[in-house]
Design an enzyme around this catalytic site. Sequence first.
Site, PDB file in Angstrom:
ATOM      1  N   ASN A  83      19.577 -10.051 -10.813  1.00 30.88           N
ATOM      2  CA  ASN A  83      18.981 -10.648  -9.619  1.00 30.88           C
ATOM      3  C   ASN A  83      17.556 -10.167  -9.362  1.00 30.88           C
ATOM      4  OD1 ASN A  83      21.288 -12.055  -9.316  1.00 30.88           O
ATOM      5  ND2 ASN A  83      22.018 -10.979  -7.496  1.00 30.88           N
ATOM      6  N   ASP A 101      28.544 -10.121  -4.091  1.00 34.04           N
ATOM      7  CA  ASP A 101      28.684 -10.096  -5.555  1.00 34.04           C
ATOM      8  C   ASP A 101      29.671  -9.030  -6.050  1.00 34.04           C
ATOM      9  OD1 ASP A 101      26.958 -12.185  -5.786  1.00 34.04           O
ATOM     10  OD2 ASP A 101      25.271 -11.037  -6.573  1.00 34.04           O
TER      11      ASP A 101
HETATM   12  C1  UD1 Z   1      21.284 -14.359  -4.331  1.00 30.11           C
HETATM   13  C2  UD1 Z   1      21.851 -13.765  -5.597  1.00 30.11           C
HETATM   14  C3  UD1 Z   1      23.357 -13.899  -5.621  1.00 30.11           C
HETATM   15  C4  UD1 Z   1      23.966 -13.297  -4.377  1.00 30.11           C
HETATM   16  C5  UD1 Z   1      23.309 -13.856  -3.120  1.00 30.11           C
HETATM   17  C6  UD1 Z   1      23.755 -13.165  -1.848  1.00 30.11           C
HETATM   18  C7  UD1 Z   1      20.071 -14.040  -7.200  1.00 30.11           C
HETATM   19  C8  UD1 Z   1      19.620 -14.678  -8.462  1.00 30.11           C
HETATM   20  N1  UD1 Z   1      21.274 -14.421  -6.744  1.00 30.11           N
HETATM   21  O1  UD1 Z   1      21.606 -15.745  -4.338  1.00 30.11           O
HETATM   22  O2  UD1 Z   1      23.856 -13.222  -6.782  1.00 30.11           O
HETATM   23  O3  UD1 Z   1      25.344 -13.592  -4.336  1.00 30.11           O
HETATM   24  O4  UD1 Z   1      21.870 -13.700  -3.209  1.00 30.11           O
HETATM   25  O5  UD1 Z   1      23.519 -11.804  -1.928  1.00 30.11           O
HETATM   26  O6  UD1 Z   1      19.406 -13.195  -6.647  1.00 30.11           O
HETATM   27  N2  UD1 Z   1      21.808 -20.490   2.356  1.00 30.11           N
HETATM   28  C9  UD1 Z   1      21.582 -21.612   3.108  1.00 30.11           C
HETATM   29  N3  UD1 Z   1      20.382 -22.248   2.977  1.00 30.11           N
HETATM   30  C10 UD1 Z   1      19.400 -21.797   2.132  1.00 30.11           C
HETATM   31  C11 UD1 Z   1      19.648 -20.645   1.359  1.00 30.11           C
HETATM   32  C12 UD1 Z   1      20.862 -20.017   1.489  1.00 30.11           C
HETATM   33  O7  UD1 Z   1      22.424 -22.041   3.887  1.00 30.11           O
HETATM   34  O8  UD1 Z   1      18.315 -22.419   2.073  1.00 30.11           O
HETATM   35  C13 UD1 Z   1      23.120 -19.812   2.447  1.00 30.11           C
HETATM   36  C14 UD1 Z   1      23.888 -19.872   1.140  1.00 30.11           C
HETATM   37  O9  UD1 Z   1      24.591 -21.080   1.040  1.00 30.11           O
HETATM   38  C15 UD1 Z   1      24.781 -18.681   1.271  1.00 30.11           C
HETATM   39  C16 UD1 Z   1      23.910 -17.662   2.002  1.00 30.11           C
HETATM   40  O10 UD1 Z   1      22.904 -18.428   2.648  1.00 30.11           O
HETATM   41  O11 UD1 Z   1      25.887 -19.009   2.065  1.00 30.11           O
HETATM   42  C17 UD1 Z   1      23.268 -16.619   1.092  1.00 30.11           C
HETATM   43  O12 UD1 Z   1      22.439 -17.247   0.157  1.00 30.11           O
HETATM   44  P1  UD1 Z   1      21.169 -16.530  -0.493  1.00 30.11           P
HETATM   45  O13 UD1 Z   1      20.968 -15.198   0.127  1.00 30.11           O
HETATM   46  O14 UD1 Z   1      20.049 -17.499  -0.448  1.00 30.11           O
HETATM   47  O15 UD1 Z   1      21.657 -16.356  -1.974  1.00 30.11           O
HETATM   48  P2  UD1 Z   1      20.912 -16.734  -3.317  1.00 30.11           P
HETATM   49  O16 UD1 Z   1      19.470 -16.393  -3.203  1.00 30.11           O
HETATM   50  O17 UD1 Z   1      21.298 -18.091  -3.733  1.00 30.11           O
END
Ligand code: UD1
Length: 418
Positions: A23, A305
């Site tokens: 990540n 995770d």
């Molecule tokens: C990153 C990690 C992933 C980890 C996650 C949470 C990387 C490559 N991946 O994923 O392994 O599980 O953080 O620690 O770093 N959300 C929204 N709208 C958005 C963005 C996110 O609703 O625009 C929600 C997602 O659906 C989820 C939550 O926010 O429920 C967390 O997402 P986010 O922190 O963005 O995770 P990732 O960056 O996708």
Amino acid sequence: MDSYHITGGKRLAGEHRITGAKNAVLPILAGAVIPGGVSKIRNCPRLSDVDAMVRILEGIGCRIRREDDSIEVDAGGVDSCRIPEHLMKEMRSSVFLMGPLLARCGEVVLSHPGGCEIGRRPIDIHISALRKLGVEIRETDGGLACRAANLKGTEIRLEFPSVGATENLMMAAVAARGETRILNPAREPEIRDLQDYLVSCGASVEGAGGPVIRVRGAGPLKGAEHRVMPDRIEAGTLLAAAAITGGQVLLTGAMPEDMEAVLEKFREAGCLLRTEGDKIELSSPPRLRAVDSVVTQPYPGFPTDMQSQFLALMTVARGECRIRETIFENRFKPAKELLRMGADIRIEGPVAVVRGVEALRGARVAAGDLRGGAALTVAGLAAPGETFVENVCHIDRGYDKLEVTLRKLGAEIRRIEE
Ligand code: UD1
């Protein structure tokens, strides 16, 4: 698709050096598009997600050289701001290219991202934050067309501390005029690593890990050399693997200070932990104790995770544990597979109630996502008899030959190639 064949019941013992963090490396590789020159990223893990990111970078005109664990990105020739759809579908992290391409080319065209099926995973927070920075975003049939005619620093409060949105915004903001203040940012350690890389490139970024990240637009960046931080989820997974077998493991090259919430749960489960510098040593009792409750939270809380691996661990602990998933709504997939191995798990909405059984039994199970696959592997190590974990491709996205590491620690596990 490859599977693992595990003969469970072997106690794990030994030493392992933690690899670079998935990540951290993915956003940093995406960020390497911003400078016009060459960046050398060291300590890159061998993961299929990293290969996918490399293919995307090549697809937009970067020249890549890989040597041992280094990836050199020469972004001088970036000639496209359009991310090929088939690559975008392969990996959700391709969304990280929005910020860097906006900073570099002022434009980006992308289709909706793919990745693990662990929930809806929308990108609305990315979009609204980038809009506040001055990016014009148009939804097209299959995706998004973004233009950054006039990026201007401002104060942006994220409604939820999304990891990806924080990173995207940091990377776009290096090309904005004036200061951008990101309030309620994600505080994950990998964001600090991205900040370190951007600063090495000459950007002015500070505050990662705290309540406000400040980015001051500072003209064109230069390429830089950066060593990727260690993977705290690989470390946690190996601790779980050792703990479930009543084993002992010494991890080196780790960052225990980034893992407090996870280490605390291992202690509650009856493991002895010693940390010193970059080392973590775990010895586990013959049978683990169930911890009362685990609640996933943004950092510094317990990471989503590690939730699946802990679920696996609790299936054989003495007592009952309640695991609440608050980040992704679809992350109890491995529970169904663990039931086939004899686990006692009840899902009540966002909570998994796990009652520890004396022993699991080997079974044929299938990984449905990355961490779920790791969890089934961990469970298989403790299950007398034979376990087949199908769809290892999910595990390969985030672990550098997990079976080789586990075998070195004494597990009986092999890959069946198909
Ligand atoms: C990153 C990690 C992933 C980890 C996650 C949470 C990387 C490559 N991946 O994923 O392994 O599980 O953080 O620690 O770093 N959300 C929204 N709208 C958005 C963005 C996110 O609703 O625009 C929600 C997602 O659906 C989820 C939550 O926010 O429920 C967390 O997402 P986010 O922190 O963005 O995770 P990732 O960056 O996708």
